[in-house]
Design a protein around this motif. Sequence first.
Motif, PDB file in Angstrom:
ATOM      1  N   TYR A  62     -31.535 -38.288  63.053  1.00  0.00           N
ATOM      2  CA  TYR A  62     -32.319 -39.105  62.124  1.00  0.00           C
ATOM      3  C   TYR A  62     -31.469 -40.282  61.645  1.00  0.00           C
ATOM      4  CZ  TYR A  62     -35.232 -40.013  57.931  1.00  0.00           C
ATOM      5  OH  TYR A  62     -36.005 -40.584  56.951  1.00  0.00           O
ATOM      6  N   CYS A  67     -33.555 -44.013  61.107  1.00  0.00           N
ATOM      7  CA  CYS A  67     -34.829 -43.719  60.438  1.00  0.00           C
ATOM      8  C   CYS A  67     -34.760 -43.993  58.935  1.00  0.00           C
ATOM      9  CB  CYS A  67     -35.229 -42.264  60.677  1.00  0.00           C
ATOM     10  SG  CYS A  67     -35.330 -41.804  62.427  1.00  0.00           S
ATOM     11  N   HIS A  71     -37.477 -45.425  55.962  1.00  0.00           N
ATOM     12  CA  HIS A  71     -38.061 -44.328  55.184  1.00  0.00           C
ATOM     13  C   HIS A  71     -37.085 -43.866  54.105  1.00  0.00           C
ATOM     14  CE1 HIS A  71     -41.434 -43.675  57.950  1.00  0.00           C
ATOM     15  NE2 HIS A  71     -40.578 -43.818  58.944  1.00  0.00           N
ATOM     16  N   GLN A  73     -36.154 -41.038  51.037  1.00  0.00           N
ATOM     17  CA  GLN A  73     -36.372 -39.615  50.787  1.00  0.00           C
ATOM     18  C   GLN A  73     -36.117 -39.350  49.307  1.00  0.00           C
ATOM     19  OE1 GLN A  73     -34.462 -36.787  53.392  1.00  0.00           O
ATOM     20  NE2 GLN A  73     -34.956 -37.940  55.229  1.00  0.00           N
ATOM     21  N   TYR A  85     -47.154 -39.165  46.922  1.00  0.00           N
ATOM     22  CA  TYR A  85     -46.223 -38.383  47.738  1.00  0.00           C
ATOM     23  C   TYR A  85     -46.026 -36.939  47.285  1.00  0.00           C
ATOM     24  CZ  TYR A  85     -44.891 -42.973  49.582  1.00  0.00           C
ATOM     25  OH  TYR A  85     -44.902 -44.220  50.161  1.00  0.00           O
ATOM     26  N   ASP A 110     -42.466 -42.651  52.162  1.00  0.00           N
ATOM     27  CA  ASP A 110     -41.388 -41.765  51.737  1.00  0.00           C
ATOM     28  C   ASP A 110     -41.578 -40.407  52.415  1.00  0.00           C
ATOM     29  OD1 ASP A 110     -39.223 -41.398  49.339  1.00  0.00           O
ATOM     30  OD2 ASP A 110     -40.318 -39.545  49.719  1.00  0.00           O
ATOM     31  N   LEU A 111     -40.462 -39.780  52.822  1.00  0.00           N
ATOM     32  CA  LEU A 111     -40.546 -38.517  53.570  1.00  0.00           C
ATOM     33  C   LEU A 111     -40.025 -37.311  52.790  1.00  0.00           C
ATOM     34  CD1 LEU A 111     -39.362 -39.710  57.118  1.00  0.00           C
ATOM     35  CD2 LEU A 111     -41.665 -39.700  56.133  1.00  0.00           C
ATOM     36  N   LEU A 114     -42.140 -34.247  53.380  1.00  0.00           N
ATOM     37  CA  LEU A 114     -42.723 -34.208  54.723  1.00  0.00           C
ATOM     38  C   LEU A 114     -42.782 -32.808  55.313  1.00  0.00           C
ATOM     39  CD1 LEU A 114     -43.813 -35.921  57.094  1.00  0.00           C
ATOM     40  CD2 LEU A 114     -41.462 -36.013  57.956  1.00  0.00           C
ATOM     41  N   HIS A 123     -45.761 -34.228  65.174  1.00  0.00           N
ATOM     42  CA  HIS A 123     -44.479 -34.938  65.111  1.00  0.00           C
ATOM     43  C   HIS A 123     -44.044 -35.416  66.495  1.00  0.00           C
ATOM     44  CE1 HIS A 123     -43.398 -34.614  60.906  1.00  0.00           C
ATOM     45  NE2 HIS A 123     -43.691 -33.321  60.905  1.00  0.00           N
ATOM     46  N   LEU A 225     -37.292 -32.530  60.443  1.00  0.00           N
ATOM     47  CA  LEU A 225     -38.431 -33.104  59.713  1.00  0.00           C
ATOM     48  C   LEU A 225     -39.282 -32.018  59.059  1.00  0.00           C
ATOM     49  CD1 LEU A 225     -39.541 -35.876  62.241  1.00  0.00           C
ATOM     50  CD2 LEU A 225     -38.274 -36.176  60.103  1.00  0.00           C
TER      51      LEU A 225
END
Length: 246
Positions: A62, A67, A71, A73, A85, A110-111, A114, A123, A225
């Motif tokens: 990642y 990434c 994105h 977190q 979120y 935003d992850l 996730l 995915h 993820l």
Amino acid sequence: MKEFFHRKLERNAIGFVLAIVGVASIGGLIEIAPLFTIQETVEDAPDMRLYTPLELAGRNLYIREGCYACHSQMIRTLRDEVERYGPFSLAVESKYDHPMLWGSKRTGPDLARLGGKYSDAWHVAHLLNPRDVVPESVMPRYGWLQRNTLRIEDLGDHLSAQRAVGVPYTDAMIANAVADARGQANADSSEAAGVSERYGEATHIRDFDGNPHLLTEMDALVAYLQIVGQLTQAAHPEAAAKRDQP
């Protein structure tokens, strides 16, 4: 008068250096002071678990693929963020993140919440061609992840490095890192049992990329993820209470 003061200061080399050091010290103090109360800042999370070797490898991928540049977190406490979120991020959720991936750029969503939101197949499809599942996406394709065999020989060293900065990996976890990476992606293998024994029964043990005969970078990234935001349920006290009920 002000102009005279600046001219006088700038012509005095020693005084100018001391002024710079003084101003820089103020900023440094503001950044460092909160660290003295860090134990009061980080929440308690008895259910906190560690990244497995496969998930840690996925996290490294990642980072490698950049990434984090698109994105974040970290969900802020703002109402619109929480409504979009989920529960705002807690400090303890990043307790074992080295480096942290909070971020500030959101080209993509935003992850932080996730993990478990989509299926493994979603995915994989998203990483192969984002527009197949999100037509308006501007994310690039990452098809090589499914073709690249995952490098696992040095995973023990990665766990050792994490332990050096405070992540409580045991000697057994480090010694079995390679076997655990293989076992997590193959529930039918003899190595799978060791993964749940060392990392807990809630660990995701399955083929992540749709090809059980090959351990790929796609396996690792999807495994990561699927655990983002799920290392602890501290931000979801209701869910944790329901889970612990007999």
